[in-house]
Design an enzyme around this catalytic site. Structure first.
Site, PDB file in Angstrom:
ATOM      1  N   GLY A 191     -49.107  52.025  44.155  1.00  0.00           N
ATOM      2  CA  GLY A 191     -50.277  51.212  43.839  1.00  0.00           C
ATOM      3  C   GLY A 191     -50.612  51.167  42.364  1.00  0.00           C
ATOM      4  O   GLY A 191     -51.563  50.517  41.962  1.00  0.00           O
ATOM      5  N   HIS A 192     -49.850  51.829  41.532  1.00  0.00           N
ATOM      6  CA  HIS A 192     -50.192  51.916  40.101  1.00  0.00           C
ATOM      7  C   HIS A 192     -48.988  51.626  39.232  1.00  0.00           C
ATOM      8  O   HIS A 192     -48.389  52.533  38.687  1.00  0.00           O
ATOM      9  CB  HIS A 192     -50.699  53.319  39.792  1.00  0.00           C
ATOM     10  CG  HIS A 192     -51.432  53.437  38.500  1.00  0.00           C
ATOM     11  ND1 HIS A 192     -50.816  53.673  37.293  1.00  0.00           N
ATOM     12  CD2 HIS A 192     -52.741  53.339  38.212  1.00  0.00           C
ATOM     13  CE1 HIS A 192     -51.705  53.742  36.326  1.00  0.00           C
ATOM     14  NE2 HIS A 192     -52.878  53.551  36.864  1.00  0.00           N
ATOM     15  N   PHE A 193     -48.647  50.530  39.001  1.00  0.00           N
ATOM     16  CA  PHE A 193     -48.904  49.232  39.573  1.00  0.00           C
ATOM     17  C   PHE A 193     -47.631  48.779  40.277  1.00  0.00           C
ATOM     18  O   PHE A 193     -46.555  49.113  39.796  1.00  0.00           O
ATOM     19  CB  PHE A 193     -49.298  48.240  38.482  1.00  0.00           C
ATOM     20  CG  PHE A 193     -50.574  48.622  37.776  1.00  0.00           C
ATOM     21  CD1 PHE A 193     -51.805  48.326  38.345  1.00  0.00           C
ATOM     22  CD2 PHE A 193     -50.559  49.298  36.579  1.00  0.00           C
ATOM     23  CE1 PHE A 193     -52.983  48.658  37.695  1.00  0.00           C
ATOM     24  CE2 PHE A 193     -51.734  49.648  35.939  1.00  0.00           C
ATOM     25  CZ  PHE A 193     -52.945  49.322  36.490  1.00  0.00           C
TER      26      PHE A 193
END
Length: 142
Positions: A114-116
């Protein structure tokens, strides 16, 4: 204080808060055209390099680096374990003063999902945690 000075301070505070929020929000925006120029440059640079080193070639770059503390020794010093152990080995160490540690990072680690998703970046808080763990090694081994 007069009421005018309070309004002025209040306006300055609101402006500072809005500027901070705006700058923080832009950190989470999807890559823009400025990044595509960077990606194009990197792609062109990669095309210019006709030879790829591969994993063995890259590993050979650190073949002469002496390991002071291995991951097994670090596990005896720190209570952290995967995925929260952020120091894989220590390559320089001065007792009670400083250390240089290495964390081997791959794109499939959980923090990158999720990052990124399109630009995996090690979150700053994990970088700070890695520094704290390395400091823990310096303190506990002293």
């Amino acid at each position: 204080y007069s009421s005018t000075s309070i309004i002025t301070i209040d306006f300055k505070m609101k402006t500072a808060i809005l500027a901070t929020l705006f700058s923080a929000a832009t950190a989470f925006v999807a890559p823009s055209a400025q990044f595509s120029r960077t990606q194009t440059f990197l792609r062109e640079a990669a095309e210019e390099e006709s030879t790829s080193q591969g994993a063995q070639g890259i590993s050979a770059l650190t073949a002469g680096v002496e390991t002071i503390f291995t991951s097994e020794e670090i596990s005896k010093i720190l209570p952290h374990r995967y995925p929260f152990l952020l120091v894989d080995k220590v390559v320089e160490y001065e007792a009670g003063k400083r250390a240089v540690g290495i964390k081997c990072v791959t794109a499939n680690e959980p923090q990158f999902t999720g990052h990124f998703p399109d630009r995996p970046i090690l979150p700053g808080v994990l970088q700070v945690e890695a520094l704290a763990q390395l400091a823990g090694i310096v303190v506990f081994k002293w």
